[in-house]
Design an enzyme around this catalytic site. Structure first.
Site, PDB file in Angstrom:
ATOM      1  CG  PHE A  77      13.435   9.715   7.390  1.00  0.00           C
ATOM      2  CD1 PHE A  77      14.364   8.948   6.700  1.00  0.00           C
ATOM      3  CD2 PHE A  77      13.892  10.658   8.303  1.00  0.00           C
ATOM      4  CE1 PHE A  77      15.729   9.101   6.911  1.00  0.00           C
ATOM      5  CE2 PHE A  77      15.265  10.827   8.531  1.00  0.00           C
ATOM      6  CZ  PHE A  77      16.179  10.044   7.826  1.00  0.00           C
TER       7      PHE A  77
ATOM      8  CG  HIS B 177      23.199   7.328  -1.027  1.00  0.00           C
ATOM      9  ND1 HIS B 177      22.997   7.718   0.273  1.00  0.00           N
ATOM     10  CD2 HIS B 177      24.334   6.563  -1.029  1.00  0.00           C
ATOM     11  CE1 HIS B 177      23.964   7.198   1.033  1.00  0.00           C
ATOM     12  NE2 HIS B 177      24.789   6.499   0.259  1.00  0.00           N
TER      13      HIS B 177
ATOM     14  CG  ASN C 169      17.541  13.027  -1.701  1.00  0.00           C
ATOM     15  OD1 ASN C 169      17.455  11.881  -2.139  1.00  0.00           O
ATOM     16  ND2 ASN C 169      18.198  13.336  -0.601  1.00  0.00           N
TER      17      ASN C 169
ATOM     18  CB  THR D 244      19.828  16.025   2.581  1.00  0.00           C
ATOM     19  OG1 THR D 244      21.129  15.612   2.986  1.00  0.00           O
ATOM     20  CG2 THR D 244      18.885  14.844   2.632  1.00  0.00           C
TER      21      THR D 244
ATOM     22  NE  ARG E   1      20.803  14.531  -2.525  1.00  0.00           N
ATOM     23  CZ  ARG E   1      21.508  14.136  -1.487  1.00  0.00           C
ATOM     24  NH1 ARG E   1      22.202  15.021  -0.782  1.00  0.00           N
ATOM     25  NH2 ARG E   1      21.524  12.872  -1.124  1.00  0.00           N
TER      26      ARG E   1
ATOM     27  CE  LYS F  29      18.725   8.740  -2.439  1.00  0.00           C
ATOM     28  NZ  LYS F  29      18.244   9.473  -1.249  1.00  0.00           N
TER      29      LYS F  29
ATOM     30  CE1 TYR G 130      20.016   5.691   2.405  1.00  0.00           C
ATOM     31  CE2 TYR G 130      18.543   4.343   1.100  1.00  0.00           C
ATOM     32  CZ  TYR G 130      19.387   5.436   1.215  1.00  0.00           C
ATOM     33  OH  TYR G 130      19.595   6.269   0.138  1.00  0.00           O
TER      34      TYR G 130
ATOM     35  CD  GLU H 162      27.184   4.307   1.647  1.00  0.00           C
ATOM     36  OE1 GLU H 162      27.378   4.946   0.593  1.00  0.00           O
ATOM     37  OE2 GLU H 162      26.572   4.780   2.620  1.00  0.00           O
TER      38      GLU H 162
ATOM     39  NE  ARG I  95      28.464  14.374   2.254  1.00  0.00           N
ATOM     40  CZ  ARG I  95      27.338  13.690   2.427  1.00  0.00           C
ATOM     41  NH1 ARG I  95      27.145  12.530   1.832  1.00  0.00           N
ATOM     42  NH2 ARG I  95      26.386  14.168   3.202  1.00  0.00           N
TER      43      ARG I  95
HETATM   44  P1  CMP Z   1      20.557   9.814   1.433  1.00  0.00           P
HETATM   45  O1  CMP Z   1      21.776  10.599   1.154  1.00  0.00           O
HETATM   46  O2  CMP Z   1      20.223   8.706   0.517  1.00  0.00           O
HETATM   47  O3  CMP Z   1      20.642   9.233   2.928  1.00  0.00           O
HETATM   48  C1  CMP Z   1      19.506   9.010   3.726  1.00  0.00           C
HETATM   49  C2  CMP Z   1      18.257   9.489   3.107  1.00  0.00           C
HETATM   50  O4  CMP Z   1      17.160   9.659   3.967  1.00  0.00           O
HETATM   51  C3  CMP Z   1      18.481  10.888   2.550  1.00  0.00           C
HETATM   52  O5  CMP Z   1      19.318  10.818   1.433  1.00  0.00           O
HETATM   53  C4  CMP Z   1      17.064  11.344   2.272  1.00  0.00           C
HETATM   54  O6  CMP Z   1      16.597  10.971   1.006  1.00  0.00           O
HETATM   55  C5  CMP Z   1      16.295  10.574   3.333  1.00  0.00           C
HETATM   56  N1  CMP Z   1      15.775  11.514   4.308  1.00  0.00           N
HETATM   57  C6  CMP Z   1      16.480  12.322   5.109  1.00  0.00           C
HETATM   58  N2  CMP Z   1      15.634  13.062   5.857  1.00  0.00           N
HETATM   59  C7  CMP Z   1      14.375  12.709   5.498  1.00  0.00           C
HETATM   60  C8  CMP Z   1      13.095  13.113   5.909  1.00  0.00           C
HETATM   61  N3  CMP Z   1      12.934  14.049   6.836  1.00  0.00           N
HETATM   62  N4  CMP Z   1      12.029  12.532   5.324  1.00  0.00           N
HETATM   63  C9  CMP Z   1      12.198  11.573   4.374  1.00  0.00           C
HETATM   64  N5  CMP Z   1      13.408  11.144   3.966  1.00  0.00           N
HETATM   65  C10 CMP Z   1      14.488  11.708   4.507  1.00  0.00           C
END
Ligand code: CMP
Length: 143
Positions: A59, A117, A114, A93, A104, A11, A51, A128, A87
């Site tokens: 969010f 993905h 983070n 996450t 992460r 990212k 997404y 994807e 994973r």
């Molecule tokens: P990702 O695995 O890319 O899939 C969805 C993304 O949403 C996740 O990683 C986070 O980066 C983001 N995400 C999840 N929860 C939150 C949150 N509470 N606030 C902001 N971003 C979020």
């Protein structure tokens, strides 16, 4: 255990910190083959489409803006049990809750920023991968 493919996105936060190479090296050390990799600056349409499953989340807007902020690397990873193994290597996450040594934990700053993905299931991995690598862009076998 079956050989699988999964999608990784490095990212904007990690690319800005110049950690894309370190993350790809960590993935190779963890046994993944990088079958395809490209640097892209996502458009709003690409970020929102990728997404779309999170569209109703509070969010969503923040997530899309973040993913458009600067370039990302999208990559197709292959190894045995790739979806679950990636994973594990990514970590939770929320980087604050991720295990030591995970991507992460090492490179993520917050739940929103983070570092990486990863696909959450084999079915989603196929969707994807096709989203970013349509047609025959990825070779049918690793060899
Ligand atoms: P990702 O695995 O890319 O899939 C969805 C993304 O949403 C996740 O990683 C986070 O980066 C983001 N995400 C999840 N929860 C939150 C949150 N509470 N606030 C902001 N971003 C979020």
């Amino acid at each position: 255990m079956a050989v699988e493919r999964t999608l990784s996105i490095i990212k904007p936060d990690a690319v800005e910190k110049k950690k894309a190479g370190a993350i790809l090296a960590l993935l190779e050390d963890a046994g993944f083959s990088i079958l395809a990799c490209k640097r892209m600056h996502l458009t709003r349409q690409q970020a929102e489409g990728f997404y779309a499953v999170h569209k109703a989340r509070p969010f969503f807007g923040e997530l899309v803006e973040f993913m458009m902020r600067s370039p990302v690397f999208v990559a197709v990873l292959e190894r045995e049990d790739a979806v679950a193994q990636y994973r594990k290597v990514m970590g939770a996450t929320d980087p604050a809750k991720a295990d030591d040594g995970t991507i992460r934990k090492l490179y993520g700053g917050s739940v929103g920023e983070n570092a990486v993905h990863g696909s959450d299931s084999l079915d989603n991995a196929k969707i994807e991968i096709a989203y970013f690598f349509p047609g025959n862009e990825v070779a049918p076998s690793a060899g």
